[in-house]
Design a protein around this motif. Structure first.
Motif, short mmCIF file in Angstrom:
data_model
loop_
_atom_site.label_atom_id
_atom_site.label_comp_id
_atom_site.label_asym_id
_atom_site.label_seq_id
_atom_site.Cartn_x
_atom_site.Cartn_y
_atom_site.Cartn_z
N MET A 3 0.82 -1.07 -0.09
CA MET A 3 0.08 -0.17 0.02
C MET A 3 1.01 1.17 0.16
O MET A 3 0.43 2.39 -0.68
CB MET A 3 -0.80 -0.04 1.29
CG MET A 3 -2.20 -0.37 0.75
SD MET A 3 -3.51 -0.49 2.26
CE MET A 3 -2.96 -2.05 2.90
N ASN A 4 2.09 1.08 0.78
CA ASN A 4 2.69 2.50 0.63
C ASN A 4 3.40 2.79 -0.53
O ASN A 4 4.10 3.77 -0.74
CB ASN A 4 3.96 2.18 1.89
CG ASN A 4 4.74 1.06 1.85
OD1 ASN A 4 4.14 0.03 1.06
ND2 ASN A 4 5.78 1.21 2.28
N GLU A 245 -2.12 24.51 -6.26
CA GLU A 245 -2.43 23.65 -5.28
C GLU A 245 -1.91 22.02 -5.79
O GLU A 245 -1.19 21.43 -5.01
CB GLU A 245 -3.76 23.30 -4.79
CG GLU A 245 -3.93 22.76 -3.62
CD GLU A 245 -3.37 23.05 -2.27
OE1 GLU A 245 -2.68 22.13 -1.91
OE2 GLU A 245 -3.08 24.33 -1.92
N GLU A 249 1.06 19.60 -4.50
CA GLU A 249 0.71 18.34 -4.15
C GLU A 249 1.64 17.32 -4.79
O GLU A 249 2.16 16.54 -4.24
CB GLU A 249 -0.76 17.86 -4.40
CG GLU A 249 -1.48 17.95 -3.16
CD GLU A 249 -2.91 17.98 -3.52
OE1 GLU A 249 -3.24 16.91 -4.34
OE2 GLU A 249 -3.69 18.36 -2.94
N LYS B 9 -13.53 15.78 2.33
CA LYS B 9 -13.73 16.98 2.88
C LYS B 9 -12.49 17.70 2.11
O LYS B 9 -11.28 17.80 2.00
CB LYS B 9 -13.18 17.28 4.44
CG LYS B 9 -13.26 18.48 4.86
CD LYS B 9 -14.51 19.27 4.67
CE LYS B 9 -14.21 20.83 5.10
NZ LYS B 9 -15.53 21.69 5.08
N GLN B 10 -12.89 19.13 1.73
CA GLN B 10 -11.90 19.99 0.98
C GLN B 10 -12.23 21.28 1.57
O GLN B 10 -13.16 21.87 2.06
CB GLN B 10 -12.46 19.98 -0.43
CG GLN B 10 -11.67 20.91 -1.34
CD GLN B 10 -11.93 20.87 -2.96
OE1 GLN B 10 -13.19 20.30 -3.07
NE2 GLN B 10 -11.16 21.02 -3.76
N LYS B 14 -7.35 22.49 -0.98
CA LYS B 14 -6.79 21.36 -0.33
C LYS B 14 -7.76 20.34 0.13
O LYS B 14 -8.78 20.54 0.53
CB LYS B 14 -5.97 21.73 0.86
CG LYS B 14 -4.55 20.85 1.07
CD LYS B 14 -3.79 21.55 2.30
CE LYS B 14 -2.78 20.71 2.63
NZ LYS B 14 -2.22 19.93 1.53
N LEU B 15 -7.58 19.04 -0.45
CA LEU B 15 -8.43 18.06 -0.03
C LEU B 15 -7.84 17.36 1.34
O LEU B 15 -6.45 16.97 1.40
CB LEU B 15 -8.20 16.79 -1.06
CG LEU B 15 -9.35 16.78 -2.08
CD1 LEU B 15 -8.96 15.76 -3.12
CD2 LEU B 15 -10.57 16.55 -1.55
N ARG B 18 -9.59 12.38 1.61
CA ARG B 18 -9.96 11.87 0.26
C ARG B 18 -10.54 10.47 0.33
O ARG B 18 -9.87 9.71 0.18
CB ARG B 18 -8.77 12.10 -0.63
CG ARG B 18 -7.38 11.95 0.33
CD ARG B 18 -6.26 12.38 -0.55
NE ARG B 18 -5.42 13.36 -0.40
CZ ARG B 18 -4.85 14.21 -1.09
NH1 ARG B 18 -5.01 13.61 -2.59
NH2 ARG B 18 -4.11 15.26 -1.06
N LYS B 207 -6.43 9.59 4.10
CA LYS B 207 -6.92 8.13 3.77
C LYS B 207 -6.51 7.41 4.62
O LYS B 207 -5.61 7.47 5.43
CB LYS B 207 -6.38 7.67 2.39
CG LYS B 207 -6.90 8.15 1.23
CD LYS B 207 -6.57 7.37 -0.03
CE LYS B 207 -7.23 7.52 -1.40
NZ LYS B 207 -6.51 7.03 -2.50
N VAL B 209 -5.03 4.08 5.83
CA VAL B 209 -3.98 3.19 5.19
C VAL B 209 -3.69 1.84 5.56
O VAL B 209 -3.42 0.85 5.22
CB VAL B 209 -2.48 3.91 4.88
CG1 VAL B 209 -2.71 4.84 3.96
CG2 VAL B 209 -1.95 4.36 6.11
N GLN B 229 3.76 1.86 7.60
CA GLN B 229 2.97 2.45 6.81
C GLN B 229 3.35 4.24 6.57
O GLN B 229 3.45 4.55 5.56
CB GLN B 229 1.34 2.79 7.59
CG GLN B 229 0.87 1.42 7.40
CD GLN B 229 0.54 1.00 6.03
OE1 GLN B 229 0.52 1.79 4.91
NE2 GLN B 229 0.27 -0.19 5.81
#
Lengths: 253, 234, 226
Positions: A3-4, A245, A249, B9-10, B14-15, B18, B207, B209, B229
């Motif tokens: 997952m990472n 933005e 990211e 939520k945004q 910026k999220l 997600r 998220k 994980v 993680q």
């Protein structure tokens, strides 16, 4: 356990700047503004008869009344889009409300400067405490307060929400302000449309009325052009922010 | 008990969250771990209906958070970083005020009991402003559970507490658990998380994980999973 | 009925905490006293024409000391984030508004009860008009001012410089009330012949009160939403 390793791919979508349809609306409005403004000038200075006592100084009256009309229209548009924003919560409505308020401030300032010029030649004084003048002044302060709410720090949706609420309250207030002040003292201003039993003056010559209506139309077209232009500027700003933005990211990863 | 589906939520552009999917059963004690800025506190605030989510669905006890928020608020207990206490009020007055708002019966008696439970009955009538951080946190937890909530949301409850206060806090959480309370706890303190929680959720970049159960309070297991993680050590 | 129950609890909490600290009320009353003193310098109390400005002074006192209280009413909930505590509690936004309104209204009434007789005393004002109507006008005017003021205070509290923002929001919006009550007070205090005109002003202010109280009630949800 992989997952990472999962990375989100933040690829910038292909640019959507070439929006031909929008541009043409802007151009059409620009052309219409130029033409209608020139027509208005013709009607004001050549078509309309000159007023007997005030001579040429009276001509400013057309701009004064049209700007006032535009200022009130702009605030109505802000009010309308504020309600729409509170219901739908779409950013575009908020942008419209904001841009309209900005245009409103500009034209309120024009009203408040042309007013004294008119007043000086009509009543021989710069400022009179008269219902419509005071209402416009109060309207100006409400607009300023609205813009100040927009200048608060915080996320846009909070500011948009609070400004929308104030836009609604402020607009609901304007008619009451007008009636209160009108009641308080009724003097000076001639009634342009229709008869006013308590006010002296009154009436307007036909040619002047035509010139006034043409100017008002020209100003309304000017307003829609400014609104369109302002909104597309705001949209660009928002889009640039979004790209920034996304870029940030993708750099973080 | 708590169903979260595709929650986002945004804020500005910026999220923060997600797409969070999480399902928690009644009586579970869930620890939420994750690096700073992962969206843990935001998740808790959304659940406490302090922040409106941008999209997604939340159901608590079968009730939709958007429609029946008033009903849901009655069964929620929320403890954020700040104490939510009135400075010039005594613990008793604070608890009685909030108890009354929640419609608790015999509220004074109940408040006095709670203050005793967190070990501050000597200070029952002192204004809160004279209290130390640890004492305030104890009253704050009493405030959060005055109405015997079915869901308890705790945001880093162990920060800045001494050993005694931590023991009291853990006791309170465990005794709530015996009564069947569901607890969500955001924390950075792995030791406490391993001790109290029976399930750990790791949040990263808005998220979830990782999501696993722990047994025997094994601290090593939690740290190992977390490092895997978050720090990318495999 | 939950709406009113929680609103009363909140108002009771605010008033009780005011009773304990006495910060706001004392400040308001001292401030009102200072305004009266300043006015005594500006307008000579010995002069007979000064009587004409008394109705205006009454409302200047109410407005300025009212805004001191309004500023604090939501800012005080920011310490320790107690506002969050109210928002997570099972009470509607309308009930927070109503509670804050009741507390502010009770406080401004106390300020008026203390400062208006003090004003009459210092300016040696002989009361000639109708006392019940005078009370009615004061009540209606304060009601409207505080109703819209509490609402805008909740709005302004989101800003870092809310103390500066609130007057800018509040004064333009409350102009109709201020015009109406000053005119009505003037007629009632000095010239009862024009009483019908005062009655018309009272109606205007009442209409304003009702409209804006309802509008604030409907819109407060959007202001307190987080």
């Amino acid at each position: 356990m992989s997952m990472n390793l999962e990375r989100e791919k933040a690829v910038l979508p292909p640019s959507q700047m070439t929006d031909t349809k929008r541009v043409s609306i802007g151009k059409v409005l620009f052309g219409a503004t130029i033409i209608s403004m020139l027509t208005a000038l013709y009607f004001i200075f050549i078509f309309a008869n000159e007023e007997k006592t005030m001579r040429a100084a009276q001509k400013i009256f057309y701009y004064h009344v049209s700007s006032a009309w535009l200022a009130f229209l702009a605030f109505f548009v802000t009010f309308f889009f504020s309600i729409l924003f509170l219901i739908k919560r779409k950013r575009i409505y908020d942008t419209y409300a904001y841009v309209s308020a900005e245009i409103g401030v500009v034209f309120t300032i024009i009203v408040l400067t042309t007013g004294p010029i008119w007043a000086r030649s009509a009543w021989n004084t710069w400022w009179v405490w008269e219902p419509r003048l005071i209402t416009t002044l109060i309207l100006f302060f409400i607009y300023i307060a609205y813009i100040m709410i927009r200048q608060m720090d915080g996320v846009w949706d909070k500011k948009a929400r609070l400004a929308a609420v104030f836009g609604i309250i402020g607009f609901a207030d304007v008619p009451i302000v007008f009636f209160a002040i009108r009641w308080w003292q009724t003097k000076f201003h001639p009634i342009v449309f229709g008869d006013g039993p308590s006010q002296k003056g009154g009436g307007i010559e036909d040619t002047m009325l035509v010139a006034l209506l043409v100017t008002i139309t020209a100003f309304t077209i000017l307003y829609s052009y400014l609104l369109h232009k302002g909104v597309s500027f705001e949209k660009m700003k928002i889009t640039v922010e979004q790209y920034k933005e996304r870029l940030r990211e993708s750099l973080d990863k | 008990m708590i169903e979260i589906k595709k929650l986002t939520k945004q804020a500005d552009n910026k999220l923060i969250l997600r797409g969070v999917d999480l399902s928690i059963h009644k009586g579970e004690t869930v620890g939420i771990l994750g690096p700073n800025g992962a969206g843990k506190s935001t998740l808790l605030k959304v659940l406490a209906s302090l922040i409106k989510p941008t999209s997604g669905m939340i159901k608590i006890n079968g009730l939709d958070l958007k429609k029946d928020s008033l009903e849901i608020k009655k069964i929620l207990g929320y403890l954020p970083h700040s104490s939510l206490l009135y400075d010039h009020y005594s613990p008793l007055e604070n608890l009685v005020f909030f108890g009354n708002i929640y419609g608790v019966k015999n509220v004074e008696q109940k408040a006095a009991e709670l203050v005793k439970e967190v070990g501050l009955s000597f200070f029952l009538n002192e204004p809160v402003k004279n209290f130390s951080r640890g004492m305030i946190q104890r009253i704050a937890i009493a405030r959060a559970i005055i109405h015997e909530p079915e869901v308890l949301l705790l945001d880093e409850p162990h920060t800045g507490l001494d050993q005694g206060a931590i023991a009291i806090l853990n006791n309170v959480i465990l005794s709530m658990k015996e009564k069947g309370t569901t607890t969500l706890m955001v924390t950075h303190d792995f030791k406490q998380a391993a001790e109290i929680c029976d399930r750990i959720v790791i949040v990263k970049n808005g998220k979830i994980v990782d999501d696993f159960r722990i047994e025997n309070s094994s601290l090593g297991y939690v740290s190992q999973k977390y490092e895997l993680q978050v720090e990318g050590v495999s | 009925m939950n709406l009113f129950r929680t609103a009363f609890l909140l108002a009771q909490k605010d008033l009780y905490s005011e009773l304990k600290t006495k910060q706001i009320l004392v400040t308001q009353i001292i401030f009102a006293g200072l305004v009266i003193v300043v006015f005594s310098f500006a307008f000579d109390p010995a002069n007979n024409t000064t009587k004409a400005v008394i109705p205006g002074i009454i409302w200047v006192i109410i407005v300025f000391s009212g805004i001191l209280g309004l500023n604090r009413s939501f800012i005080s909930e920011q310490r320790n984030d107690t506002m969050q505590g109210l928002l997570v509690a099972p009470m509607e936004a309308a009930s927070i508004y109503l509670g804050k309104f009741l507390a502010n209204f009770a406080m401004i009434l106390v300020v008026e009860i203390v400062s208006v007789p003090f004003l009459f005393l210092l300016f040696d004002f002989k009361f000639l008009g109708s006392f019940p109507y005078f009370l009615l006008v004061i009540f209606l005017g304060s009601f409207g001012f505080i109703a819209i003021g509490t609402f805008l205070a909740a709005l302004a509290a989101n800003s870092k410089s809310s103390e500066m923002l609130l007057p800018l929001l509040l004064f333009p919006i409350t102009t109709p009330i201020l015009i109406g009550v000053v005119q009505a007070t003037k007629i009632i205090l000095t010239n009862m012949d024009q009483f019908s005109s005062a009655l018309a002003w009272i109606q205007l202010v009442t209409a304003y009160d009702v409209i804006f109280f309802v509008v604030c009630f409907l819109l407060i949800d959007y202001v307190l939403e987080v």
